[in-house]
Write an enzyme that holds these catalytic residues in place. Structure first.
Site, PDB file in Angstrom:
ATOM      1  N   GLY A 239       0.283   1.962  -6.068  1.00  0.00           N
ATOM      2  CA  GLY A 239      -1.161   2.044  -5.685  1.00  0.00           C
ATOM      3  C   GLY A 239      -1.796   0.549  -5.333  1.00  0.00           C
ATOM      4  N   PRO A 274       5.649   0.294  -6.162  1.00  0.00           N
ATOM      5  CA  PRO A 274       4.911  -0.114  -5.277  1.00  0.00           C
ATOM      6  C   PRO A 274       5.436   0.157  -3.695  1.00  0.00           C
ATOM      7  CG  PRO A 274       6.394  -2.056  -5.971  1.00  0.00           C
ATOM      8  CD  PRO A 274       6.511  -0.801  -7.013  1.00  0.00           C
ATOM      9  N   GLY A 275       4.571   0.382  -3.099  1.00  0.00           N
ATOM     10  CA  GLY A 275       4.943   0.690  -1.716  1.00  0.00           C
ATOM     11  C   GLY A 275       4.173   0.050  -0.659  1.00  0.00           C
ATOM     12  N   ARG A 276       2.994   0.229  -0.432  1.00  0.00           N
ATOM     13  CA  ARG A 276       2.107  -0.407   0.647  1.00  0.00           C
ATOM     14  C   ARG A 276       1.986  -1.853   0.353  1.00  0.00           C
ATOM     15  NH1 ARG A 276      -1.963   2.224   3.045  1.00  0.00           N
ATOM     16  NH2 ARG A 276      -2.012   3.907   1.274  1.00  0.00           N
ATOM     17  N   ARG A 316      -2.183   6.976  10.830  1.00  0.00           N
ATOM     18  CA  ARG A 316      -3.572   6.594   9.705  1.00  0.00           C
ATOM     19  C   ARG A 316      -4.819   6.405  10.499  1.00  0.00           C
ATOM     20  NH1 ARG A 316      -3.755   2.212   7.416  1.00  0.00           N
ATOM     21  NH2 ARG A 316      -4.171   3.012   5.407  1.00  0.00           N
ATOM     22  N   TYR A 320      -6.845   9.342   8.241  1.00  0.00           N
ATOM     23  CA  TYR A 320      -7.567   8.737   7.235  1.00  0.00           C
ATOM     24  C   TYR A 320      -8.954   8.107   7.902  1.00  0.00           C
ATOM     25  CZ  TYR A 320      -3.112   9.111   4.674  1.00  0.00           C
ATOM     26  OH  TYR A 320      -1.962   9.184   4.064  1.00  0.00           O
ATOM     27  N   CYS A 346      -2.922  14.644  23.878  1.00  0.00           N
ATOM     28  CA  CYS A 346      -3.963  15.449  24.243  1.00  0.00           C
ATOM     29  C   CYS A 346      -4.777  15.851  23.176  1.00  0.00           C
ATOM     30  CB  CYS A 346      -3.364  16.585  25.004  1.00  0.00           C
ATOM     31  SG  CYS A 346      -2.678  16.137  26.603  1.00  0.00           S
ATOM     32  N   TYR A 375       3.582   3.611   5.798  1.00  0.00           N
ATOM     33  CA  TYR A 375       3.009   4.772   6.169  1.00  0.00           C
ATOM     34  C   TYR A 375       2.729   4.758   7.738  1.00  0.00           C
ATOM     35  CZ  TYR A 375       2.550   5.020   1.213  1.00  0.00           C
ATOM     36  OH  TYR A 375       2.757   4.698  -0.131  1.00  0.00           O
TER      37      TYR A 375
END
Ligand SMILES: *Cc1c(COP(=O)(O)O)cnc(C)c1O
Length: 427
Positions: A239, A274-276, A316, A320, A346, A375
């Site tokens: 996060g 942790p990722g991002r 993304r 978002y 389209c 992501y």
């Protein structure tokens, strides 16, 4: 800190010119810097040096096995959310004893696969999941190592779609209901209670929500111990946010220090997911301008730059409303203008950037969509029957294609026209 740098107006990834890779592999493609990936991993991990801990990279952020392999070599584990991610993690050489399994909807097959693989922990998110896991474990004659993912009801102050630790979100077990569930689990055969986990959301730019949730976790850990259920692992999820535009996320060592301070004296092994923060700024998406055009109507004049990457390659912005910095691969010195950068799909929602002011581009110019490592590829799809793009990893002055661009044949792999449906056979 990352290794996408500009030299004489040219964008480089470490020692390789991005334009050179584009000429060789075609566009669009994702490009990752090995040095940046490892530096981010160490910057995160080293904050916890001196505390018993395990850094489990969140596979869903960026799932290529070459990248997972890098983290495995650096001593990392994996946080997985599906059987497919378990398969990838194992193929990448990640020790099953360093794999933890999160997610609200694990199927029976997935539980069986993970038990047989011998993973470190199941982060169980409901009473029904606990019962199913027990049945599978007993059938296999195994004991399933369990953490409960609790929902601390903390507002992470991030985007609604990536907030997960509020009572209204689908994730975890309400923290007030955790004790009875722990007591039930502790008495079960086939289940070994090991830990507690939480994950309150993604792209957090403040430390305070983490602290708030750790306070609640600490209270629960103490009350579990008083009830004869000591836990060995505390998993704080992922996060930590990154800078896409002008965000100021916490410094990694301040985050680590806050965690260590809040959980001091509990004698538990910490797990981080942790990722991002590891991969986000270690990857970019490189795309080529196909056309530029201006649509006029009444007072409105709108300039569009149509590129060969689209919402299926990078979801993304559409999903978002996320912001990605756009940079020219080669600086031209052209006057700046305000444009929408859009893909060929389209859908009006198919955009990479809206109302963006940058040096005017022309057909065949290359653009770099920055901060696309997390992501990005992992959320890509084949919508509009677009083959998924290539992924490339730079290491110093060399690069390697770590995922080949998909072919048209791969698009229809597994598709079947049933027999007897040939044209003209209707009666
Ligand atoms: C997505 C996710 C993570 C990673 O989150 P980041 O914001 O990318 O660090 C960690 N743990 C769980 C359970 C997740 O679902």
């Amino acid at each position: 800190m990352n290794y996408f740098v500009r030299r004489n107006g040219e964008l480089y990834c470490e020692e390789v010119a991005v334009g050179e890779i584009a000429a060789a592999v075609g566009t669009p493609f994702y490009l990752y810097s090995k040095k940046t990936l490892l530096q981010h991993f160490h910057a995160f991990d080293s904050g916890f040096a001196g505390s018993a801990h395990l850094t489990c990279f969140a596979v869903k952020a960026c799932s290529n096995i070459a990248i997972l392999h890098l983290f495995a070599s650096a001593g990392g584990g994996a946080d997985i959310v599906s059987g497919g991610e378990l398969f990838r993690a194992l193929k990448a050489g990640i020790d099953p004893g360093r794999i933890i399994y999160s997610g609200v909807g694990k199927t029976e097959d997935e539980l069986r696969y993970a038990l047989a693989a011998g993973i470190l922990l199941f982060n169980v998110e409901s009473g029904q999941e606990l019962d199913r896991l027990q049945r599978v474990a007993v059938t296999l004659g195994q004991e399933a190592p369990v953490s409960f993912r609790v929902n601390p009801d903390v507002d992470p102050l991030t985007h609604a779609y990536i907030s997960t630790g509020l009572a209204k979100n689908k994730f975890g077990i309400p923290i007030r209901e955790a004790l009875p569930l722990y007591q039930r689990a502790a008495a079960m055969n086939g289940i070994a209670v090991k830990g507690i986990s939480c994950h309150i959301g993604s792209q957090l730019t403040l430390i305070s929500p983490f602290v708030e949730s750790m306070t609640k976790i600490r209270t629960l850990v103490r009350s579990l111990a008083e009830n004869g259920i000591p836990v060995q692992y505390i998993d704080l999820g992922g996060g930590v946010g990154i800078t896409y535009d002008d965000e100021t996320p916490p410094h990694l060592h301040d985050y680590a220090e806050a965690v260590r301070k809040e959980l001091a004296g509990l004698d538990c092994t910490l797990i981080l997911e942790p990722g991002r923060v590891i991969v986000g700024n270690a990857g970019i998406l490189v795309t080529k301008v196909q056309y530029t055009k201006t649509n006029r109507g009444g007072e409105v004049e709108k300039k569009f730059v149509i590129v060969d990457a689209a919402m299926n390659d990078l979801a993304r912005p559409s999903l978002y409303g996320a912001y990605h910095t756009i940079q020219p691969v080669r600086e031209t010195g052209a006057a700046r203008e305000t444009v929408d950068i859009v893909g060929p799909i389209c859908e009006t929602g198919d955009f990479i950037a809206k109302d963006r002011t940058l040096a005017a581009v022309v057909q065949d110019d290359l653009l770099a969509v920055m901060s696309a490592g997390a992501y990005g590829f992992s959320m890509s799809s084949n919508y509009n029957s677009r083959p998924r793009v290539a992924e490339v990893l730079v290491d110093g002055d060399r690069y390697a294609v770590i995922r080949r661009r998909e072919t048209f044949d791969q698009l229809i792999q597994g598709e079947v026209i049933p027999e007897g449906q040939e044209a003209g056979h209707d009666q």
